[in-house]
Design an enzyme around this catalytic site. Structure first.
Site, PDB file in Angstrom:
ATOM      1  N   GLU A 192      62.709  71.941   9.750  1.00  0.00           N
ATOM      2  CA  GLU A 192      62.470  71.546  11.150  1.00  0.00           C
ATOM      3  C   GLU A 192      63.633  70.772  11.762  1.00  0.00           C
ATOM      4  OE1 GLU A 192      58.313  70.681  12.100  1.00  0.00           O
ATOM      5  OE2 GLU A 192      59.056  69.141  13.456  1.00  0.00           O
TER       6      GLU A 192
ATOM      7  N   ASN B 144      55.152  73.095  16.768  1.00  0.00           N
ATOM      8  CA  ASN B 144      54.347  71.907  17.079  1.00  0.00           C
ATOM      9  C   ASN B 144      53.854  71.911  18.518  1.00  0.00           C
ATOM     10  OD1 ASN B 144      54.804  70.842  14.477  1.00  0.00           O
ATOM     11  ND2 ASN B 144      56.824  70.132  15.127  1.00  0.00           N
TER      12      ASN B 144
ATOM     13  N   LYS C  98      55.359  83.074  11.783  1.00  0.00           N
ATOM     14  CA  LYS C  98      55.646  81.787  11.124  1.00  0.00           C
ATOM     15  C   LYS C  98      56.737  81.962  10.072  1.00  0.00           C
ATOM     16  CE  LYS C  98      54.223  77.513   9.349  1.00  0.00           C
ATOM     17  NZ  LYS C  98      53.200  76.513   9.176  1.00  0.00           N
TER      18      LYS C  98
ATOM     19  N   HIS D 171      47.688  65.589  17.868  1.00  0.00           N
ATOM     20  CA  HIS D 171      47.636  64.567  16.813  1.00  0.00           C
ATOM     21  C   HIS D 171      47.133  63.243  17.382  1.00  0.00           C
ATOM     22  CE1 HIS D 171      50.731  66.751  14.004  1.00  0.00           C
ATOM     23  NE2 HIS D 171      49.525  67.272  13.958  1.00  0.00           N
TER      24      HIS D 171
ATOM     25  N   ARG E  21      61.944  75.368  14.301  1.00  0.00           N
ATOM     26  CA  ARG E  21      60.603  75.158  13.722  1.00  0.00           C
ATOM     27  C   ARG E  21      59.768  74.165  14.543  1.00  0.00           C
ATOM     28  NH1 ARG E  21      58.624  74.641   7.403  1.00  0.00           N
ATOM     29  NH2 ARG E  21      56.429  74.416   7.944  1.00  0.00           N
TER      30      ARG E  21
ATOM     31  N   HIS F 142      50.944  69.831  19.578  1.00  0.00           N
ATOM     32  CA  HIS F 142      50.586  68.946  18.464  1.00  0.00           C
ATOM     33  C   HIS F 142      50.829  67.463  18.755  1.00  0.00           C
ATOM     34  CE1 HIS F 142      50.109  72.706  16.407  1.00  0.00           C
ATOM     35  NE2 HIS F 142      49.875  72.143  15.240  1.00  0.00           N
TER      36      HIS F 142
ATOM     37  N   ARG G 293      57.227  64.874 -10.838  1.00  0.00           N
ATOM     38  CA  ARG G 293      58.423  65.251 -10.039  1.00  0.00           C
ATOM     39  C   ARG G 293      58.407  66.707  -9.583  1.00  0.00           C
ATOM     40  NH1 ARG G 293      61.187  62.149 -14.119  1.00  0.00           N
ATOM     41  NH2 ARG G 293      61.384  60.018 -13.354  1.00  0.00           N
TER      42      ARG G 293
ATOM     43  N   GLU H 216      45.646  78.198  16.649  1.00  0.00           N
ATOM     44  CA  GLU H 216      47.009  78.338  16.101  1.00  0.00           C
ATOM     45  C   GLU H 216      47.510  79.778  16.280  1.00  0.00           C
ATOM     46  OE1 GLU H 216      48.682  75.703  15.204  1.00  0.00           O
ATOM     47  OE2 GLU H 216      47.414  74.259  14.153  1.00  0.00           O
TER      48      GLU H 216
ATOM     49  N   LYS I 118      54.924  72.780   4.474  1.00  0.00           N
ATOM     50  CA  LYS I 118      54.681  71.399   4.901  1.00  0.00           C
ATOM     51  C   LYS I 118      53.469  70.878   4.147  1.00  0.00           C
ATOM     52  CE  LYS I 118      56.481  71.014   9.588  1.00  0.00           C
ATOM     53  NZ  LYS I 118      56.129  70.808  11.005  1.00  0.00           N
TER      54      LYS I 118
ATOM     55  N   HIS J 176      41.210  69.957  13.818  1.00  0.00           N
ATOM     56  CA  HIS J 176      42.646  70.021  14.122  1.00  0.00           C
ATOM     57  C   HIS J 176      42.928  71.096  15.193  1.00  0.00           C
ATOM     58  CE1 HIS J 176      46.958  69.921  13.512  1.00  0.00           C
ATOM     59  NE2 HIS J 176      46.945  71.231  13.325  1.00  0.00           N
TER      60      HIS J 176
HETATM   61  P1  NAD Z   1      39.679  72.102   6.635  1.00  0.00           P
HETATM   62  O1  NAD Z   1      40.567  72.248   5.488  1.00  0.00           O
HETATM   63  O2  NAD Z   1      38.994  70.798   6.827  1.00  0.00           O
HETATM   64  O3  NAD Z   1      38.583  73.264   6.585  1.00  0.00           O
HETATM   65  C1  NAD Z   1      37.599  73.324   7.573  1.00  0.00           C
HETATM   66  C2  NAD Z   1      36.186  73.292   6.977  1.00  0.00           C
HETATM   67  O4  NAD Z   1      35.855  74.597   6.489  1.00  0.00           O
HETATM   68  C3  NAD Z   1      36.014  72.363   5.803  1.00  0.00           C
HETATM   69  O5  NAD Z   1      34.720  71.822   5.835  1.00  0.00           O
HETATM   70  C4  NAD Z   1      36.161  73.304   4.617  1.00  0.00           C
HETATM   71  O6  NAD Z   1      35.579  72.814   3.433  1.00  0.00           O
HETATM   72  C5  NAD Z   1      35.442  74.516   5.126  1.00  0.00           C
HETATM   73  N1  NAD Z   1      35.805  75.782   4.546  1.00  0.00           N
HETATM   74  C6  NAD Z   1      37.006  76.167   4.073  1.00  0.00           C
HETATM   75  N2  NAD Z   1      36.984  77.468   3.774  1.00  0.00           N
HETATM   76  C7  NAD Z   1      35.731  77.910   4.035  1.00  0.00           C
HETATM   77  C8  NAD Z   1      35.087  79.174   3.939  1.00  0.00           C
HETATM   78  N3  NAD Z   1      35.774  80.243   3.572  1.00  0.00           N
HETATM   79  N4  NAD Z   1      33.795  79.244   4.276  1.00  0.00           N
HETATM   80  C9  NAD Z   1      33.111  78.166   4.704  1.00  0.00           C
HETATM   81  N5  NAD Z   1      33.665  76.950   4.848  1.00  0.00           N
HETATM   82  C10 NAD Z   1      34.972  76.840   4.519  1.00  0.00           C
HETATM   83  O7  NAD Z   1      40.439  72.411   8.004  1.00  0.00           O
HETATM   84  P2  NAD Z   1      41.526  73.512   8.410  1.00  0.00           P
HETATM   85  O8  NAD Z   1      41.292  73.760   9.831  1.00  0.00           O
HETATM   86  O9  NAD Z   1      41.562  74.621   7.473  1.00  0.00           O
HETATM   87  O10 NAD Z   1      42.910  72.721   8.239  1.00  0.00           O
HETATM   88  C11 NAD Z   1      43.223  71.615   9.029  1.00  0.00           C
HETATM   89  C12 NAD Z   1      44.294  70.822   8.342  1.00  0.00           C
HETATM   90  O11 NAD Z   1      45.462  71.613   8.203  1.00  0.00           O
HETATM   91  C13 NAD Z   1      44.690  69.579   9.081  1.00  0.00           C
HETATM   92  O12 NAD Z   1      44.736  68.489   8.199  1.00  0.00           O
HETATM   93  C14 NAD Z   1      46.068  69.889   9.617  1.00  0.00           C
HETATM   94  O13 NAD Z   1      46.874  68.753   9.735  1.00  0.00           O
HETATM   95  C15 NAD Z   1      46.587  70.813   8.565  1.00  0.00           C
HETATM   96  N6  NAD Z   1      47.641  71.718   9.029  1.00  0.00           N
HETATM   97  C16 NAD Z   1      48.773  71.795   8.301  1.00  0.00           C
HETATM   98  C17 NAD Z   1      49.779  72.660   8.663  1.00  0.00           C
HETATM   99  C18 NAD Z   1      50.994  72.808   7.802  1.00  0.00           C
HETATM  100  O14 NAD Z   1      51.948  73.457   8.230  1.00  0.00           O
HETATM  101  N7  NAD Z   1      50.992  72.272   6.604  1.00  0.00           N
HETATM  102  C19 NAD Z   1      49.630  73.457   9.806  1.00  0.00           C
HETATM  103  C20 NAD Z   1      48.449  73.359  10.539  1.00  0.00           C
HETATM  104  C21 NAD Z   1      47.461  72.479  10.139  1.00  0.00           C
HETATM  105  N1  GLY Z   2      52.468  73.774  11.571  1.00  0.00           N
HETATM  106  C1  GLY Z   2      53.793  73.453  11.936  1.00  0.00           C
HETATM  107  C2  GLY Z   2      54.817  73.865  10.937  1.00  0.00           C
HETATM  108  O1  GLY Z   2      54.501  74.394   9.908  1.00  0.00           O
HETATM  109  O2  GLY Z   2      55.962  73.624  11.149  1.00  0.00           O
END
Ligand code: NAD
Ligand code: GLY
Length: 369
Positions: free
Chosen positions: A242, A250, A232, A257, A246, A253, A126, A190, A148, A270
């Site tokens: 949101e 997006n 942010k 998406h 907020r 997005h 929880r 981003e 998020k 992404h």
């Molecule tokens: P990811 O987490 O897949 O990382 C990209 C790649 O880089 C992976 O292969 C990872 O293992 C590698 N990596 C990570 N750090 C490294 C480093 N320092 N050196 C070498 N390799 C490294 O992708 P991302 O772009 O970081 O994140 C994308 C994800 O984030 C998506 O799933 C998206 O939906 C999510 N996202 C969430 C929010 C939110 O607000 N929660 C906002 C934007 C994106």
């Molecule tokens: N990446 C969109 C949000 O955090 O709201």
């Protein structure tokens, strides 16, 4: 000896749940920044097979110096593993490790690890405390901040998740040295987004500094991270769940998406899908007479200089519309689009004429600047 860049700390203000966002070099080994937020001297680091060999030991050493025992769960790498199966693996391992409700989970990795570990923390027993240590640019400027958390469903990106804030964010800029170029560009998408939706001055600065940013000039990179996090944090502080402003985060997005799930998770990064999505949203805005041709051209040109895609894949109109219908921004069956009035001025609207969408999504907008 004086530190050249000691870094900085911002605060995301959410009353009692406010937390620090530390940005700078060498943070991974600063166990004290983590230890002071722990409810017990025990943590479980959630990371993946790519990041663990690079950074797990440094993080663990720093924690051991603070007398914090840290186990690790090492997951498979990639967006296609951001799913129930992997989440369940996390719960299996947490239970085998006898993690307790006060054991802090630490996400060490990019946005995939951060989103998945955050969701695990939100629902394990929880809710357990949670710390974000983002190691991609995208995660440092966006996903680690704001709470998020989610996993993907085959029918829609990030469809299963919660809002769950971390206790702290540590963005160690040294980790970006090992990031592949394509991932760096994905993060820059981003960064550019913040300029487009609400920070014209930052957009201007990015136009002047894009070459240095791509070249990983450390001062420029650190400034871009700080300014993005500041943007942010200000938005999330105003609208954590949101219900209003907020949603502007997006921008691009809804289309992005659709691209990610339409092509299969992991085909496009992404940030790449968001870049193409922002261009599509800009073309829609242009076709509706909202944004000037000059502003649209500047947008496309900056994304191109960041080595990002500036057109979406030809999925076909019906497929785009079907995929977009599964977006979280659908309300009462209507898609809420983030559109552009000007650089630095985005807004939400459901009133996009179907013929404009059709035109943009069937070649002209998807295909050309
Ligand atoms: P990811 O987490 O897949 O990382 C990209 C790649 O880089 C992976 O292969 C990872 O293992 C590698 N990596 C990570 N750090 C490294 C480093 N320092 N050196 C070498 N390799 C490294 O992708 P991302 O772009 O970081 O994140 C994308 C994800 O984030 C998506 O799933 C998206 O939906 C999510 N996202 C969430 C929010 C939110 O607000 N929660 C906002 C934007 C994106
Ligand atoms: N990446 C969109 C949000 O955090 O709201």
């Amino acid at each position: 000896m004086a530190l050249i860049n000691p870094g900085s700390t911002l605060t995301l203000s959410l009353g009692e749940r406010s937390y620090p966002i530390h940005i700078g070099p060498g943070l991974l080994s600063r166990g004290e920044l983590i230890a002071r937020d722990l409810a017990q001297p025990k943590a479980v680091i959630i990371t993946n097979t790519v990041v663990a060999p690079l950074y797990l030991d440094t993080l663990r050493c720093g924690l051991e110096k603070q007398k914090v025992a840290a186990d690790a769960i090492v997951l498979q790498d990639g967006e296609k593993h951001k799913n129930w199966l992997t989440l369940n693996q996390v719960f299996d391992e947490l239970l085998e490790l006898r993690a307790e409700r006060k054991t802090t989970l630490i996400a060490l990795g990019g946005g995939v690890i951060g989103d998945l570990a955050g969701f695990a923390a939100a629902i394990f027993q929880r809710g357990t405390p949670f710390i974000q240590i983002p190691t991609t640019l995208l995660a440092q400027v966006d996903s680690s901040v704001g709470g998020k958390t989610a996993i993907n469903h085959p029918l829609g990106k990030n469809m299963i998740g919660t809002f769950y804030q971390p206790r702290a964010v540590l963005a160690d800029t040294d980790t970006l040295r090992t990031l592949p170029d394509r991932e760096l560009s994905a993060g820059i998408a981003e960064v550019i987004k913040y300029g487009l939706i609400g920070d014209l001055e930052f957009f201007d600065w990015l136009e002047s500094n894009m070459d240095k940013l791509i070249a990983r000039d450390s001062e420029v990179l650190t400034y871009a991270i700080e300014r993005s996090c500041r943007n942010k944090a200000a938005i999330v502080a105003r609208d954590e769940r949101e219900e209003g402003v907020r949603a502007l985060l997006n921008f691009g997005h809804t289309f992005g998406h659709a691209i990610e799930s339409g092509l299969g998770y992991g085909q496009w990064l992404h940030g790449e899908a968001v870049a193409a999505g922002m261009v599509i949203a800009t073309h829609v805005s242009r076709q509706m007479g909202l944004v000037s041709a000059e502003a649209a051209e500047r947008t496309v040109s900056l994304l191109r200089r960041a080595r990002l895609p500036v057109q979406g894949p030809p999925l076909g109109l019906d497929r785009y519309l079907d995929l977009m219908g599964h977006d979280k921004k659908v309300e009462g069956g209507k898609i809420r689009y983030v559109l552009l009035k000007n650089i630095g001025e985005a807004f939400i609207s459901s009133a996009v004429p179907p013929d404009v969408l059709a035109k943009v999504l069937t070649g002209e907008g998807v295909g050309a600047a």
